[in-house]
Design a protein around this motif. Structure first.
Motif, PDB file in Angstrom:
ATOM      1  N   UNK A   1      -4.439  -1.564   7.311  1.00 55.41           N
ATOM      2  CA  UNK A   1      -3.810  -1.064   6.043  1.00 55.41           C
ATOM      3  C   UNK A   1      -3.711   0.589   5.889  1.00 55.41           C
ATOM      4  N   UNK A   2      -2.645   0.849   5.898  1.00 54.20           N
ATOM      5  CA  UNK A   2      -2.719   2.471   6.139  1.00 54.20           C
ATOM      6  C   UNK A   2      -3.494   3.270   5.313  1.00 54.20           C
ATOM      7  N   UNK A   3      -4.196   4.226   5.702  1.00 54.28           N
ATOM      8  CA  UNK A   3      -5.119   4.938   5.182  1.00 54.28           C
ATOM      9  C   UNK A   3      -4.787   6.562   4.750  1.00 54.28           C
ATOM     10  N   UNK A   4      -5.210   6.990   3.497  1.00 56.21           N
ATOM     11  CA  UNK A   4      -4.827   8.245   3.245  1.00 56.21           C
ATOM     12  C   UNK A   4      -5.122   9.305   4.152  1.00 56.21           C
ATOM     13  N   UNK A   5      -6.199   9.111   4.943  1.00 57.03           N
ATOM     14  CA  UNK A   5      -6.663   9.932   6.067  1.00 57.03           C
ATOM     15  C   UNK A   5      -5.432  10.312   7.198  1.00 57.03           C
ATOM     16  N   UNK A   6      -4.700   9.206   7.187  1.00 56.77           N
ATOM     17  CA  UNK A   6      -3.675   9.414   8.204  1.00 56.77           C
ATOM     18  C   UNK A   6      -2.399  10.097   7.771  1.00 56.77           C
ATOM     19  N   UNK A   7      -2.462  10.887   6.580  1.00 60.45           N
ATOM     20  CA  UNK A   7      -1.428  11.598   6.115  1.00 60.45           C
ATOM     21  C   UNK A   7      -1.746  13.006   6.625  1.00 60.45           C
TER      22      UNK A   7
ATOM     23  N   UNK B   1       7.657   5.793   9.691  1.00 60.59           N
ATOM     24  CA  UNK B   1       8.315   5.822   8.414  1.00 60.59           C
ATOM     25  C   UNK B   1       8.142   7.021   7.648  1.00 60.59           C
ATOM     26  N   UNK B   2       7.105   7.603   7.610  1.00 59.29           N
ATOM     27  CA  UNK B   2       6.818   8.610   6.837  1.00 59.29           C
ATOM     28  C   UNK B   2       7.641   9.802   7.550  1.00 59.29           C
TER      29      UNK B   2
ATOM     30  N   UNK C   1       0.898  -1.267   0.093  1.00 61.96           N
ATOM     31  CA  UNK C   1       0.032   0.059   0.132  1.00 61.96           C
ATOM     32  C   UNK C   1       0.886   1.268  -0.058  1.00 61.96           C
ATOM     33  N   UNK C   2       0.537   2.088  -0.707  1.00 66.77           N
ATOM     34  CA  UNK C   2       1.187   3.332  -0.731  1.00 66.77           C
ATOM     35  C   UNK C   2       0.843   4.359   0.388  1.00 66.77           C
ATOM     36  N   UNK C   3       1.750   4.915   1.080  1.00 67.46           N
ATOM     37  CA  UNK C   3       1.351   5.959   1.957  1.00 67.46           C
ATOM     38  C   UNK C   3       2.469   6.810   2.094  1.00 67.46           C
ATOM     39  N   UNK C   4       1.945   8.276   2.175  1.00 69.61           N
ATOM     40  CA  UNK C   4       2.860   9.397   2.054  1.00 69.61           C
ATOM     41  C   UNK C   4       3.733   9.019   0.797  1.00 69.61           C
TER      42      UNK C   4
ATOM     43  N   UNK D   1      12.240  13.582   8.034  1.00 70.08           N
ATOM     44  CA  UNK D   1      13.145  14.283   9.166  1.00 70.08           C
ATOM     45  C   UNK D   1      14.154  13.093   9.521  1.00 70.08           C
ATOM     46  N   UNK D   2      15.333  13.177   8.844  1.00 70.59           N
ATOM     47  CA  UNK D   2      16.455  12.182   9.035  1.00 70.59           C
ATOM     48  C   UNK D   2      16.806  12.154  10.489  1.00 70.59           C
ATOM     49  N   UNK D   3      16.891  13.576  11.034  1.00 74.81           N
ATOM     50  CA  UNK D   3      17.528  13.537  12.429  1.00 74.81           C
ATOM     51  C   UNK D   3      16.590  13.447  13.350  1.00 74.81           C
ATOM     52  N   UNK D   4      15.294  13.407  13.194  1.00 71.85           N
ATOM     53  CA  UNK D   4      14.420  13.012  14.306  1.00 71.85           C
ATOM     54  C   UNK D   4      14.820  11.442  14.765  1.00 71.85           C
ATOM     55  N   UNK D   5      14.528  11.372  16.059  1.00 68.59           N
ATOM     56  CA  UNK D   5      14.894   9.830  16.424  1.00 68.59           C
ATOM     57  C   UNK D   5      13.525   9.430  16.963  1.00 68.59           C
ATOM     58  N   UNK D   6      12.992   8.338  16.262  1.00 66.05           N
ATOM     59  CA  UNK D   6      11.591   7.921  16.421  1.00 66.05           C
ATOM     60  C   UNK D   6      11.416   6.322  17.075  1.00 66.05           C
ATOM     61  N   UNK D   7      10.724   6.364  18.076  1.00 65.75           N
ATOM     62  CA  UNK D   7      10.399   5.178  18.625  1.00 65.75           C
ATOM     63  C   UNK D   7       9.094   4.585  18.136  1.00 65.75           C
ATOM     64  N   UNK D   8       8.979   3.302  17.776  1.00 64.98           N
ATOM     65  CA  UNK D   8       7.654   3.036  17.314  1.00 64.98           C
ATOM     66  C   UNK D   8       7.178   1.668  17.828  1.00 64.98           C
TER      67      UNK D   8
END
Ligand SMILES: C[S@@+](CC[C@H](N)C(=O)[O-])C[C@H]1O[C@@H](n2cnc3c(N)ncnc32)[C@H](O)[C@@H]1O
Length: 284
Positions: A95-101, A130-131, A80-83, A136-143
């Protein structure tokens, strides 16, 4: 009966099989055919007379029958395409939704920092994390996600996209997250009431309850997150919550009760109030 060769043009005539199942039968056929051929859509229009081998025709017919039984296109193509990302999907999560963009866009506009700590609660395929990481490559993200198969799927997406600033973890909301503070917590949690008739319609029939359903009229997980996030946000940190279009008032009230400020709701492209944001200990 042995399956015979067929041309692209012939296979694209089969849209009526999806009558009453899909609002976009012709598009569905095209997407499935591209998936079987592993070609872009332009190929179908450039080479309509191209003959497919029986094995491919069989594969296409099989997918078409599954679609006729209502299976989501994204489950059939497993993507599925997202962002700007192409994500692997399966039946273990949403399934990721366009709304979440809208949530992704709001987060990017809200946080004017090149370095920041972000937490994505209920990451599923990893879509939001992931989007954000890709922008923002310098953001550190925990998911995190509570479903181990979803964490595995998100990790697979992370590795394929080579986004090294995302760390995935199996956790029941905050339970496995060590004491630390985030600039921003984002979440698209389950928020549908178990008795909601929408659960018997369309794609959601093929998605797991763990991604969709929550107690207390769909608000139980949102309430846990609103209260739990207070221990994990910096002063001036933001919480962004995607919710159902009838839940904005309840979410707003809960955020105010828990002491957040600058509470506001954003509308999706259809004009529905679907995203509420709030700040913890903001100065103004
Ligand atoms: C609505 S889906 C959202 C998936 C993804 N963030 C998206 O926007 O496409 C909710 C996700 O929350 C996860 N989840 C449900 N309960 C959870 C919990 N207690 N702790 C962590 N994750 C949870 C589900 O497994 C599912 O992947």
């Amino acid at each position: 009966m042995p399956v015979e060769k067929s041309s692209i043009a012939e296979l694209l005539q089969l849209a009526s099989v999806l009558d009453g199942v899909s609002d976009t039968p012709r598009l569905d056929l095209e997407v499935l055919l591209c998936h079987v051929l592993d070609k872009p859509r332009s190929y179908l229009f450039t080479w309509p007379e191209k003959m497919l081998e029986p094995k491919m025709v069989e594969q296409f017919n099989d997918l078409l029958q599954r679609r006729a039984h209502g299976e989501p296109i994204a489950h059939l193509t497993e993507t599925k395409e997202f962002w700007s990302l192409s994500l692997a999907v399966n039946a273990t999560t949403l399934i990721p939704r366009p709304d979440t963009e809208l949530l992704v866009e709001t987060a990017l506009n809200l946080l004017d920092k090149s370095t920041a700590h972000i937490l994505d609660l209920g990451t599923g395929t990893g879509a939001i994390a992931l989007a954000l990481a890709s922008e923002r490559p310098n953001w550190k993200i925990i998911a995190v996600d509570s479903v181990s198969e979803a964490v595995f799927l998100a990790e697979k997406n992370r590795q394929r996209l080579d986004l090294r600033n995302v760390h995935l973890l199996q956790s029941h909301w905050f339970t496995e997250i060590s004491r630390q503070k985030f600039d921003l917590i984002v979440t698209n949690p389950p928020y549908i009431d178990a008795g909601d008739p929408h659960l018997n319609e369309g794609d959601v029939r093929f998605e797991p309850d763990s991604a969709l359903v929550s107690g207390n009229n769909g608000l139980a997980d949102i309430e846990l997150i609103i209260s739990g996030a207070k221990d994990y946000l910096i002063d001036g940190g933001w919480l962004l919550i995607e919710h159902g279009y009838l839940q904005a008032e309840a979410v707003h009230a809960q955020l105010m009760n828990e002491g957040y400020s600058q509470v506001s709701t954003r509308r999706d492209i259809a004009g529905h109030p679907r995203l509420t944001l709030a700040c913890l200990k903001c100065l103004v």
